[in-house]
Write an enzyme that holds these catalytic residues in place. Structure first.
Site, PDB file in Angstrom:
ATOM      1  N   ASN A   3      -5.835   8.357   0.829  1.00 59.76           N
ATOM      2  CA  ASN A   3      -6.563   7.534   1.694  1.00 59.76           C
ATOM      3  C   ASN A   3      -7.241   8.529   2.841  1.00 59.76           C
ATOM      4  O   ASN A   3      -8.163   8.342   3.152  1.00 59.76           O
ATOM      5  CB  ASN A   3      -5.327   6.761   2.468  1.00 59.76           C
ATOM      6  CG  ASN A   3      -5.317   5.259   1.914  1.00 59.76           C
ATOM      7  OD1 ASN A   3      -6.297   4.842   1.192  1.00 59.76           O
ATOM      8  ND2 ASN A   3      -4.403   4.358   2.548  1.00 59.76           N
ATOM      9  N   ARG A   9       1.377  15.041  25.929  1.00 61.48           N
ATOM     10  CA  ARG A   9      -0.063  16.114  26.153  1.00 61.48           C
ATOM     11  C   ARG A   9      -1.121  15.743  25.012  1.00 61.48           C
ATOM     12  O   ARG A   9      -0.984  15.320  24.000  1.00 61.48           O
ATOM     13  CB  ARG A   9       0.374  17.446  25.953  1.00 61.48           C
ATOM     14  CG  ARG A   9       1.495  17.644  27.223  1.00 61.48           C
ATOM     15  CD  ARG A   9       1.820  19.221  26.772  1.00 61.48           C
ATOM     16  NE  ARG A   9       1.137  20.307  27.339  1.00 61.48           N
ATOM     17  CZ  ARG A   9       1.345  21.590  27.432  1.00 61.48           C
ATOM     18  NH1 ARG A   9       2.459  21.918  26.724  1.00 61.48           N
ATOM     19  NH2 ARG A   9       0.409  22.284  27.820  1.00 61.48           N
ATOM     20  N   THR A  13      -9.785   1.582   5.157  1.00 58.73           N
ATOM     21  CA  THR A  13      -9.643   0.319   5.668  1.00 58.73           C
ATOM     22  C   THR A  13      -7.928   0.435   6.100  1.00 58.73           C
ATOM     23  O   THR A  13      -7.258  -0.371   6.390  1.00 58.73           O
ATOM     24  CB  THR A  13      -9.499  -0.614   4.533  1.00 58.73           C
ATOM     25  OG1 THR A  13      -8.676  -0.033   3.326  1.00 58.73           O
ATOM     26  CG2 THR A  13     -10.734  -1.264   4.005  1.00 58.73           C
ATOM     27  N   ALA A  14      -7.435   1.689   6.224  1.00 59.11           N
ATOM     28  CA  ALA A  14      -6.324   2.096   6.586  1.00 59.11           C
ATOM     29  C   ALA A  14      -6.182   2.526   8.285  1.00 59.11           C
ATOM     30  O   ALA A  14      -6.761   1.766   8.993  1.00 59.11           O
ATOM     31  CB  ALA A  14      -5.533   3.071   5.700  1.00 59.11           C
ATOM     32  N   ASP A  68       0.790  -1.198   0.001  1.00 60.84           N
ATOM     33  CA  ASP A  68       0.042   0.036   0.061  1.00 60.84           C
ATOM     34  C   ASP A  68       0.851   1.172  -0.086  1.00 60.84           C
ATOM     35  O   ASP A  68       0.453   2.367  -0.468  1.00 60.84           O
ATOM     36  CB  ASP A  68      -0.920  -0.185   1.177  1.00 60.84           C
ATOM     37  CG  ASP A  68      -2.070  -0.934   1.073  1.00 60.84           C
ATOM     38  OD1 ASP A  68      -2.315  -1.501  -0.093  1.00 60.84           O
ATOM     39  OD2 ASP A  68      -2.701  -1.121   2.023  1.00 60.84           O
ATOM     40  N   GLY A  69       1.791   1.255   0.643  1.00 60.84           N
ATOM     41  CA  GLY A  69       2.834   2.511   0.630  1.00 60.84           C
ATOM     42  C   GLY A  69       3.273   2.644  -0.561  1.00 60.84           C
ATOM     43  O   GLY A  69       3.374   3.828  -1.060  1.00 60.84           O
ATOM     44  N   ASP A 128      -5.626  12.188  20.913  1.00 60.24           N
ATOM     45  CA  ASP A 128      -4.441  12.175  20.088  1.00 60.24           C
ATOM     46  C   ASP A 128      -4.420  12.465  18.719  1.00 60.24           C
ATOM     47  O   ASP A 128      -3.263  13.164  18.196  1.00 60.24           O
ATOM     48  CB  ASP A 128      -4.042  10.439  20.175  1.00 60.24           C
ATOM     49  CG  ASP A 128      -3.494  10.204  21.399  1.00 60.24           C
ATOM     50  OD1 ASP A 128      -3.412  10.976  22.348  1.00 60.24           O
ATOM     51  OD2 ASP A 128      -3.245   8.986  21.459  1.00 60.24           O
ATOM     52  N   PHE A 143      -9.589   2.684   9.887  1.00 57.63           N
ATOM     53  CA  PHE A 143     -10.128   1.349  10.355  1.00 57.63           C
ATOM     54  C   PHE A 143      -9.399   0.907  11.733  1.00 57.63           C
ATOM     55  O   PHE A 143     -10.086   0.456  12.760  1.00 57.63           O
ATOM     56  CB  PHE A 143      -9.854   0.109   9.367  1.00 57.63           C
ATOM     57  CG  PHE A 143     -10.234  -1.049   9.648  1.00 57.63           C
ATOM     58  CD1 PHE A 143     -11.340  -1.624   9.846  1.00 57.63           C
ATOM     59  CD2 PHE A 143      -8.998  -2.092  10.069  1.00 57.63           C
ATOM     60  CE1 PHE A 143     -11.523  -2.688  10.357  1.00 57.63           C
ATOM     61  CE2 PHE A 143      -9.325  -3.440  10.567  1.00 57.63           C
ATOM     62  CZ  PHE A 143     -10.519  -3.700  10.445  1.00 57.63           C
ATOM     63  N   SER A 144      -8.272   1.195  11.789  1.00 56.85           N
ATOM     64  CA  SER A 144      -7.272   0.956  13.146  1.00 56.85           C
ATOM     65  C   SER A 144      -7.686   1.586  14.568  1.00 56.85           C
ATOM     66  O   SER A 144      -7.611   1.313  15.303  1.00 56.85           O
ATOM     67  CB  SER A 144      -5.805   1.070  12.968  1.00 56.85           C
ATOM     68  OG  SER A 144      -5.371   0.410  11.627  1.00 56.85           O
TER      69      SER A 144
END
Length: 260
Positions: free
Chosen positions: A145, A156, A186-187, A71-72, A175, A190-191
């Site tokens: 993406n 922080r 899906t990238a 993918d990269g 964050d 998704f995570s």
């Protein structure tokens, strides 16, 4: 008229060399002229292709960009394809390969389809990203993406206000925030807990990253929506487009994302 195809590889994976050389020889034998980026040709010792500089014009005039890798590598190939307004095709030689259309065991048939022009072109959404601070544009970019806005200080939280179509919606200590296309669902999104959206869906996806809040769920928005994130004092952010192109985003900045 000579047909040309830009072949993009993963130059730091020697396992790619054999497949890349097969693609180059297969295209050349069928009368299609392959192009290869100079640094990749040198690192992988590729022969039989036209060598071109690694710059934004590398794909100008080609029929498509053919990517051999994960993918990269495909996201890197997308930079060339977008600049030249040509299609992008990936053969998965990486670890994940969600973006690739073909697998390694179909390499020969993929070359055959390309040579015969036996393929269809599928439109995919992108996002355009603009960063403003005190009325001035400090960054403009795009992503296939996702755009991810993340805290610049590890210890922080990023304090931000999410705005949709000019209306404030939520304030989070988090964050970061992801704004994704269906392709990118899906990238990273998704995570971070976002849903998987089929590529044909017309929508924007917003996913908070580790928000310190009881109600911070992913949002699926209309493709016409304008997403804005206001970064409050004191913690600055870092913006990533497809994890490849980054920009520092000071506090009191506004990040706007729209359909590309």
């Amino acid at each position: 008229m000579t047909r040309e195809i830009l072949v993009v590889t993963h130059p730091r994976r020697s396992v790619v060399r054999e497949s890349a050389q097969r693609v180059i020889e297969g295209l050349a034998a069928a009368g299609v002229s392959p192009r290869v980026l100079r640094d990749e040709a040198e690192q992988l010792d590729l022969t039989g292709a036209t060598i071109v500089p690694h710059d934004s014009d590398a794909a100008v005039g080609v029929e498509m960009v053919l990517v051999l890798g994960g993918d990269g590598s495909l996201l890197r190939g997308a930079e060339f394809a977008r600049g030249a307004d040509v299609p992008l095709l990936g053969v998965n030689l990486g670890h994940v390969g969600f973006l690739a259309e073909a697998e390694p065991d179909a390499l020969e048939s993929t070359i055959d389809h390309v040579v015969r022009k036996d393929y269809t072109v599928e439109d995919r959404m992108t996002v355009d990203v603009t960063v403003r601070r005190r009325g001035k544009i400090t960054y403009s970019g795009w992503a296939l993406n996702e755009m991810s806005l993340e805290k610049a200080e590890r210890a922080r939280m990023l304090e931000c206000v999410l705005e949709i179509d000019g209306r404030p919606l939520s304030r989070w200590g988090c964050d970061g925030v992801i704004c994704s296309t269906p392709t990118g669902s899906t990238a990273y999104a998704f995570s971070a807990g976002g849903p998987v959206m089929w590529p044909g869906v017309e929508a924007l996806l917003v996913v908070p990253i580790s928000a310190h809040a009881l109600f911070a769920r992913p949002l699926v928005l209309a493709p016409s929506a304008t997403v804005a994130v206001e970064i409050l004092e004191p913690v600055p952010g870092v913006l990533y487009c497809d994890g490849r192109r980054l920009a520092e985003v000071p506090a009191e900045s506004r990040v706007e994302v729209v359909r590309g």
